[in-house]
Scaffold this motif. Sequence first.
Motif, mmCIF file in Angstrom:
data_model
loop_
_atom_site.group_PDB
_atom_site.id
_atom_site.type_symbol
_atom_site.label_atom_id
_atom_site.label_comp_id
_atom_site.label_asym_id
_atom_site.label_seq_id
_atom_site.Cartn_x
_atom_site.Cartn_y
_atom_site.Cartn_z
ATOM 1 N N THR A 59 0.823 -1.215 0.000
ATOM 2 C CA THR A 59 0.000 0.000 0.000
ATOM 3 C C THR A 59 0.858 1.267 0.000
ATOM 4 N N GLU A 60 2.033 1.204 0.620
ATOM 5 C CA GLU A 60 2.913 2.372 0.587
ATOM 6 C C GLU A 60 3.529 2.567 -0.792
ATOM 7 N N GLN A 61 3.696 1.490 -1.549
ATOM 8 C CA GLN A 61 4.122 1.642 -2.942
ATOM 9 C C GLN A 61 3.109 2.483 -3.702
ATOM 10 N N ARG A 62 1.838 2.146 -3.532
ATOM 11 C CA ARG A 62 0.768 2.898 -4.202
ATOM 12 C C ARG A 62 0.759 4.347 -3.732
ATOM 13 N N ALA A 63 0.842 4.541 -2.430
ATOM 14 C CA ALA A 63 0.789 5.899 -1.891
ATOM 15 C C ALA A 63 1.970 6.737 -2.366
ATOM 16 N N ALA A 64 3.156 6.142 -2.363
ATOM 17 C CA ALA A 64 4.347 6.882 -2.800
ATOM 18 C C ALA A 64 4.245 7.270 -4.270
ATOM 19 N N GLU A 65 3.721 6.367 -5.102
ATOM 20 C CA GLU A 65 3.571 6.672 -6.525
ATOM 21 C C GLU A 65 2.539 7.769 -6.758
ATOM 22 N N GLN A 66 1.438 7.712 -6.030
ATOM 23 C CA GLN A 66 0.406 8.737 -6.199
ATOM 24 C C GLN A 66 0.909 10.103 -5.743
ATOM 25 N N MET A 67 1.642 10.129 -4.630
ATOM 26 C CA MET A 67 2.160 11.404 -4.156
ATOM 27 C C MET A 67 3.269 11.919 -5.067
ATOM 28 N N ALA A 68 4.052 11.023 -5.661
ATOM 29 C CA ALA A 68 5.078 11.467 -6.614
ATOM 30 C C ALA A 68 4.432 12.152 -7.812
ATOM 31 N N ARG A 89 4.239 18.270 -0.656
ATOM 32 C CA ARG A 89 5.665 18.028 -0.417
ATOM 33 C C ARG A 89 5.885 17.260 0.887
ATOM 34 N N MET A 90 5.167 17.649 1.917
ATOM 35 C CA MET A 90 5.339 17.014 3.221
ATOM 36 C C MET A 90 4.878 15.563 3.193
ATOM 37 N N ILE A 91 3.707 15.320 2.620
ATOM 38 C CA ILE A 91 3.168 13.957 2.603
ATOM 39 C C ILE A 91 4.002 13.062 1.699
ATOM 40 N N ALA A 92 4.443 13.576 0.555
ATOM 41 C CA ALA A 92 5.273 12.781 -0.356
ATOM 42 C C ALA A 92 6.561 12.336 0.336
ATOM 43 N N HIS A 93 7.177 13.234 1.085
ATOM 44 C CA HIS A 93 8.403 12.887 1.822
ATOM 45 C C HIS A 93 8.136 11.763 2.815
ATOM 46 N N ASP A 94 7.026 11.864 3.538
ATOM 47 C CA ASP A 94 6.686 10.835 4.525
ATOM 48 C C ASP A 94 6.416 9.495 3.855
ATOM 49 N N GLU A 95 5.690 9.507 2.735
ATOM 50 C CA GLU A 95 5.365 8.240 2.068
ATOM 51 C C GLU A 95 6.634 7.551 1.566
ATOM 52 N N ASP A 96 7.592 8.320 1.085
ATOM 53 C CA ASP A 96 8.863 7.726 0.673
ATOM 54 C C ASP A 96 9.575 7.084 1.874
ATOM 55 N N ASN A 97 9.501 7.735 3.021
ATOM 56 C CA ASN A 97 10.079 7.158 4.240
ATOM 57 C C ASN A 97 9.381 5.854 4.612
ATOM 58 N N HIS A 98 8.062 5.857 4.531
ATOM 59 C CA HIS A 98 7.306 4.654 4.904
ATOM 60 C C HIS A 98 7.659 3.488 3.992
ATOM 61 N N LEU A 99 7.773 3.760 2.698
ATOM 62 C CA LEU A 99 8.111 2.693 1.758
ATOM 63 C C LEU A 99 9.514 2.153 2.044
#
Length: 262
Positions: free
Chosen positions: A125-134, A151-161
Amino acid sequence: MLSARSLFREILDHDESFRLFCSVAAGGEAQGGWENGRIAALVPTAQRALAPKIARHGADEDKHGRIFTALLRRRGFTPLPVPPETDYTVLLERRGIGLAHARLRQDTPLTERDIVVYLAHSRVTEQRAAEQMALLLKHFAGHPEIGRAVRMIAHDEDNHLAYTHEELLRLAAAGHGRFIQRTLRACALAEIRVHRDVSLAVMARMGRLLGWSRIRSALLTAGIHAVYGYERLAGWRRMVTLGTPARRDPLGGPAAPAPEFA
């Protein structure tokens, strides 16, 4: 012209579609925050070192929910109830993906296999989230209304992945490799179906709000099915591979505050 940028701009510029988008996003993030909080509280003794990272993950998700809610408040809105057919988290649970909420409401500690299930679910699910935020970052990083949030959420999603890669590799080295791969594959195949169904449901509601023509709705529907077809054939594999992330120990500290949104 049908493009991700023009489509999202249309949603962003219309109050009711923006309200629906932010409401669905806020609901999903809040749910993720609760789930991670419960998992952190139930981590088995052998994996206690993981608990602060899971708690940090949950704190980030809670923060994202507050950000989407704050974006709504800036336009004078409160969140809408999440339509059941667009509830990504609930639909995944109904397919048996991740840890059931009934299990998380109990006070019995989780097992190591439960932790693998949680991390595999998060990896997908973090793969999906990171791609959508990118994608949003590419087109709206400088937007005056949502740019900072993106910008803030995209940074966090990359960390989660990155965190899920790191922890699954650690557990694979401890002897869980085959179970991890089986679980990742099941999660990925279920997720792409749920993502298709949620995308169709959201687009149908957006189409009614924005008055899309039948032709435009049909084109968008065909596009969603085409993406699903690709993912069902081969695209799911990107969700199950594991590699050493460039970001090491990405959830090793406290969650970054977001006072301007809270």
